[in-house]
Design an enzyme around this catalytic site. Structure first.
Site, short mmCIF file in Angstrom:
data_model
loop_
_atom_site.label_atom_id
_atom_site.label_comp_id
_atom_site.label_asym_id
_atom_site.label_seq_id
_atom_site.Cartn_x
_atom_site.Cartn_y
_atom_site.Cartn_z
CG HIS A 1 -2.15 0.61 0.65
ND1 HIS A 1 -2.37 2.08 0.68
CD2 HIS A 1 -3.44 0.30 1.05
CE1 HIS A 1 -3.56 2.25 1.05
NE2 HIS A 1 -4.07 0.81 1.42
CG ASP B 1 -16.58 -5.43 -19.87
OD1 ASP B 1 -15.57 -6.17 -20.13
OD2 ASP B 1 -17.43 -4.44 -20.66
#
Length: 465
Positions: free
Chosen positions: A173, A406
């Site tokens: 992170h 997508d």
């Protein structure tokens, strides 16, 4: 006796880097927004997609395009292919991409026995079942001079023949926050989906900006304090997947109608009658349900005990520098805020209203204040949060649009933020059905998960119907 069949078969492990000659060797300093993440676990996420084709089709048609588009994406998001460099004390850590040398580990795997539908289901499941589709971040390399070089990201794509695909990610992170990660994934997704199209007709997300780090000035030795804690906690310790025992994870969804009903109830009960946001009321409701679950076995009876929730505010375009930090800035740029509510309020008759009012007040206070002036005090609040009973935090956010990924297969049929299992985190995303609901991920012991589910359903019946 025959050897036990492993649930996954590793087909390929390779290294993906930006196209040759597109990125020069680059060093980036850590900012005071990055430093707090040095000692924390990896950020892990999984995206599940329906895919009815065979493994052969997957390897011939899908994987090459996925790898090629990832390489081009890394040209712009190159720190993900680089290393976190940790020199011996007192020199500070930094990010470095070594052109022609650094790369991201990319694994291709096939499921041999795991049930795809069960893996992506919302129902409680042992947290360890998801680890097989998470990539393994390579261990750090330590030079003779004692300089530690940690890989930053790894990716894995796993096929479940005739059923689906899972794209998994593990990253430290310290390199960037969820806003940057979402930007990276959407850029990669856009390139993959547009394969074979005329580049002039493809609309890609804006490019990330790396040059702002030199204007992010530490307002008061904030990073130094985090570095001291990092060094004292053994900086040589490498973050890895540690699986807590007896833990399960489950996903819950609040519909648009339920959220609107919650909003109406809170507004009616509140003294100022001000409307509340979807994020605030959903978070308040889930936090109350979680704390009620956890305190059932608590030994403390103190009514004045205070529970703390950590929220994060995106500081992009909100800092009073001479040049604003743009929304496409690559890195961490989140300010922590601690919401505090007394036990008798959080467990009382108007618990959701109390939590909602406290969260709203904290957000308003942060947005109206000079965040740079308050930054030196952030650490005090976080330490108070860490030392409290049942500290709770948030991973993800509905506004990140994590279900908009997508890759040419349609939108994900499920998304998981895996690292909530390290304790005390609630995962948030938009609902996958596009109905403007909110999806919540929780990790608890199995017995406590049953209690949480029961309390959640009772709460929905009381407040949201």
């Amino acid at each position: 006796m025959a050897a036990q069949l492993q649930p996954y078969n590793i087909i390929e492990t390779c290294h993906i880097s930006p196209p040759k000659g597109t990125v020069a060797s680059t060093t980036l300093p850590l900012t005071f927004f990055d430093a707090p993440w040095l000692s924390l676990p990896l950020a892990d996420s999984l995206f599940f997609f329906s895919y009815q084709n065979s493994t052969e089709s997957f390897l011939q048609d899908f994987v090459p395009n996925l790898k090629h588009s990832l390489s081009i994406t890394l040209q712009h998001f190159f720190p993900y292919a680089g290393k976190l460099i940790i020199p011996p004390r007192p020199d500070p850590p930094y990010l470095h991409y070594n052109a022609g040398e650094d790369s991201l580990v990319f694994t291709v795997a096939e499921s041999t026995e795991t049930d795809f539908d069960q893996l992506k289901s919302d129902s409680p499941k042992d947290i360890s079942v998801l680890h097989g589709v998470l990539p393994k971040l390579p261990p750090p390399h330590v030079s003779p001079e004692g300089i530690q070089m940690r890989p930053i990201m790894a990716m894995q794509v796993t096929i479940f023949p005739g059923a689906g695909i899972c794209i998994g990610n593990s990253a430290t992170h310290v390199v960037a926050d969820g806003v940057t990660f979402s930007h990276f994934m959407k850029y990669w997704m856009s390139l993959t989906k547009s394969s074979g199209k005329d580049p002039a007709t493809v609309l890609l997300p804006s490019l990330p900006i790396h040059s702002c780090r030199n204007i992010i000035k530490d307002p008061g030795e904030v990073a130094a304090g985090h570095l001291e804690r990092f060094w004292s906690q053994n900086s040589a310790k490498h973050s890895s997947h540690v699986t807590p025992e007896n833990m399960v994870r489950a996903t819950f969804t609040l519909s648009r109608k339920q959220i609107d009903n919650l909003k109406s109830w809170v507004t009616e009960q509140s003294e100022n009658q001000s409307p509340v946001s979807t994020f605030v009321v959903t978070l308040a409701f889930i936090w109350v349900s979680l704390i009620k679950t956890l305190v059932q076995d608590s030994e403390t009876e103190a009514k004045d005990e205070v529970f703390h929730l950590m929220i994060n505010v995106d500081c992009r375009n909100r800092l009073k520098y001479t040049q604003p930090i743009p929304q496409t800035y690559f890195g961490n740029c989140m300010a922590p805020g601690i919401v505090s509510v007394k036990k008798h309020d959080l467990l009382g008759e108007k618990c959701v209203m109390a939590a909602s009012d406290a969260i709203t007040a904290r957000i308003k206070d942060m947005l109206s204040s000079d965040l740079l002036k308050t930054a030196p005090r952030w650490g005090q609040g976080v330490r108070k949060w860490v030392m409290s009973h049942y500290p709770t935090s948030i991973a993800g956010a509905p506004k990140l649009g994590l279900y908009d990924m997508d890759f040419g297969l349609g939108k994900p049929c499920k998304m998981e933020i895996v690292h909530i299992e390290t304790g005390g985190s609630i995962a948030f995303s938009e609902s996958r059905d596009g109905s403007n609901g909110v999806e919540i991920g929780i990790a608890l012991e199995k017995k406590k998960m049953d209690v949480f589910d029961s309390l959640l359903q009772k709460g929905i019946k009381k407040f949201a119907t």
